[in-house]
Design an enzyme around this catalytic site. Structure first.
Site, mmCIF file in Angstrom:
data_model
loop_
_atom_site.group_PDB
_atom_site.id
_atom_site.type_symbol
_atom_site.label_atom_id
_atom_site.label_comp_id
_atom_site.label_asym_id
_atom_site.label_seq_id
_atom_site.Cartn_x
_atom_site.Cartn_y
_atom_site.Cartn_z
ATOM 1 N N ASP A 35 29.423 20.859 -47.748
ATOM 2 C CA ASP A 35 28.962 20.903 -49.344
ATOM 3 C C ASP A 35 27.879 21.756 -49.451
ATOM 4 O OD1 ASP A 35 26.861 19.539 -47.888
ATOM 5 O OD2 ASP A 35 26.576 17.837 -49.034
ATOM 6 N N GLY A 36 27.556 22.457 -48.452
ATOM 7 C CA GLY A 36 26.551 23.679 -48.387
ATOM 8 C C GLY A 36 24.982 23.256 -47.908
ATOM 9 N N GLU A 37 24.900 21.959 -47.651
ATOM 10 C CA GLU A 37 23.663 21.508 -47.277
ATOM 11 C C GLU A 37 23.485 21.936 -45.845
ATOM 12 O OE1 GLU A 37 23.044 17.534 -48.224
ATOM 13 O OE2 GLU A 37 22.940 17.754 -50.201
ATOM 14 N N LYS A 186 -2.319 51.032 -63.062
ATOM 15 C CA LYS A 186 -0.906 50.547 -63.480
ATOM 16 C C LYS A 186 -0.819 49.182 -64.594
ATOM 17 C CE LYS A 186 1.888 47.564 -60.768
ATOM 18 N NZ LYS A 186 2.628 47.066 -59.532
ATOM 19 N N ASP A 213 0.711 49.776 -50.511
ATOM 20 C CA ASP A 213 0.886 48.481 -51.503
ATOM 21 C C ASP A 213 1.391 47.348 -50.499
ATOM 22 O OD1 ASP A 213 0.825 47.290 -53.950
ATOM 23 O OD2 ASP A 213 2.483 48.286 -54.763
ATOM 24 N N THR A 218 11.677 46.378 -56.892
ATOM 25 C CA THR A 218 12.644 47.338 -57.707
ATOM 26 C C THR A 218 12.349 48.985 -57.381
ATOM 27 O OG1 THR A 218 11.256 47.758 -59.445
ATOM 28 C CG2 THR A 218 12.635 45.804 -59.739
ATOM 29 N N THR A 221 7.298 50.538 -59.274
ATOM 30 C CA THR A 221 5.776 50.885 -58.963
ATOM 31 C C THR A 221 5.748 52.225 -58.276
ATOM 32 O OG1 THR A 221 5.237 48.623 -59.087
ATOM 33 C CG2 THR A 221 3.603 50.076 -58.058
HETATM 34 C C1 R5P Z 1 2.267 44.029 -57.799
HETATM 35 O O1 R5P Z 1 1.333 43.836 -58.202
HETATM 36 C C2 R5P Z 1 2.872 44.377 -56.382
HETATM 37 O O2 R5P Z 1 1.595 44.596 -55.724
HETATM 38 C C3 R5P Z 1 3.726 45.433 -56.027
HETATM 39 O O3 R5P Z 1 3.202 46.760 -56.803
HETATM 40 C C4 R5P Z 1 4.897 45.008 -56.884
HETATM 41 O O4 R5P Z 1 5.457 43.889 -56.775
HETATM 42 C C5 R5P Z 1 6.286 46.327 -56.671
HETATM 43 O O5 R5P Z 1 7.084 45.967 -57.542
HETATM 44 P P1 R5P Z 1 8.342 47.037 -57.930
HETATM 45 O O6 R5P Z 1 8.880 47.573 -56.917
HETATM 46 O O7 R5P Z 1 9.270 45.964 -58.369
HETATM 47 O O8 R5P Z 1 7.562 47.759 -58.860
#
Ligand code: R5P
Length: 297
Positions: A35-37, A186, A213, A218, A221
């Site tokens: 069942d996936g558990e 940002k 960072d 995605t 940023t």
């Molecule tokens: C945001 O405050 C984090 O420090 C990263 O800058 C952010 O999560 C990066 O996300 P993404 O690659 O989607 O821009």
């Protein structure tokens, strides 16, 4: 130290703990019911003091459940969790109610770890350390950027944070390499998720610039910050990021900016066939050396 290896942990990190740190790995027996558990059983008697290691990405929800099953199993044995090592902590970015009606995800998910005797969490570059400290945990938050930068052959002239929130990371690297640091402005639309990086006076002409960072998700940023730096005349742009979440479009988005290098840690499972400009650094020694330092004090 004996460590319990759970399925989210990158094998390269576990291998590093064994070969570079001299830790002994134990793996639980695991399976998935029809069942996936999930099911889990400790396969051998584990040491009194145990490190439990789980990285909570990808398939965050499954990894969190696996972690809870393991902690309950340990709780029912003679052993105790000395350190919970979570190289990547999921749901950490929703550490506030940004909009009315939202949950504080870190609280929803992590406060119950206490029920299983977890009091010390070791992690790599959590988005906000305060979110776990406020739940009463002792938190060792290891920043890997300087370590990662010293593992590659790159001379950096300036280190930049893509926003004010990442400034402490930039300061740490700047101090280690004795170079200047700064930050960019940002803005993220909390509803649409759209990112804007405002051009502020950046004197980067001809420079090699490292952007530090915590996460690339995605890639939005980092791509915007890279473009802003190239537009301002930077010669090379190197992204130094603790966790690269490998969303399908992120590599394309970053590649289209002509970023020189992306340096990231093996905090999550990565494919081996990455483009040459992506460098994955093993941070097992960094983690175990930091832990030995704390234990001996
Ligand atoms: C945001 O405050 C984090 O420090 C990263 O800058 C952010 O999560 C990066 O996300 P993404 O690659 O989607 O821009």
């Amino acid at each position: 130290m004996m460590f319990l290896y759970l399925s989210g942990t990158p094998p390269s990190l576990a291998k590093g703990f064994e070969e570079k740190c001299g830790w002994r790995m134990v793996k639980p027996i695991g399976k998935v019911f029809p069942d996936g558990e999930q099911y889990l059983r400790l396969s051998e008697a584990v040491a009194n003091d145990l490190a439990v290691i789980q990285s909570l990405y990808p398939e965050q929800d499954r990894k969190i459940i696996e972690l809870y099953l393991a902690l309950e199993a340990i709780n029912g044995s003679e052993s105790r969790v000395k350190f919970l090592i979570l190289p990547y902590i999921a749901y950490a970015r929703q550490d506030k109610r940004f909009l009315r009606g939202e949950p504080i995800s870190t609280r929803a998910i992590y406060q119950n770890l206490k029920l299983f005797g977890v009091d010390t969490i070791v992690t790599i570059d959590i988005h906000s350390i305060q979110s776990l400290i406020s739940l009463g945990f002792k938190v060792y938050n290891i920043l890997p950027h300087a370590y990662m930068l010293s593992s590659i052959n790159e001379k950096i002239d300036l280190v930049l944070a893509p926003d004010r929130g990442a400034l402490s990371r930039a300061m740490e690297v700047a101090k280690t390499f004795n170079i200047p640091y700064d930050y960019m402005d940002k803005f993220r639309d909390r509803v649409t998720g759209e990112i804007r990086i405002d051009r502020k006076e950046l004197n980067v002409a001809g420079m090699s610039v490292a952007i530090v960072d915590d996460i690339i998700s995605t890639g939005g940023t980092m791509a915007k910050a890279t473009q802003a730096l190239y537009n301002a005349g930077a010669n090379r742009v190197i992204a130094v990021v603790s966790h690269f979440l490998m969303l399908p479009t992120a590599i394309d988005v970053l590649s289209s900016t002509n970023i020189s290098k992306l340096v990231t840690a093996n905090t999550i499972l990565m494919p081996t066939d990455l483009p040459k400009w992506i460098h994955v650094i093993d941070v097992s020694s960094l983690i175990c050396n930091e832990i030995s330092g704390w234990v001996s004090h």
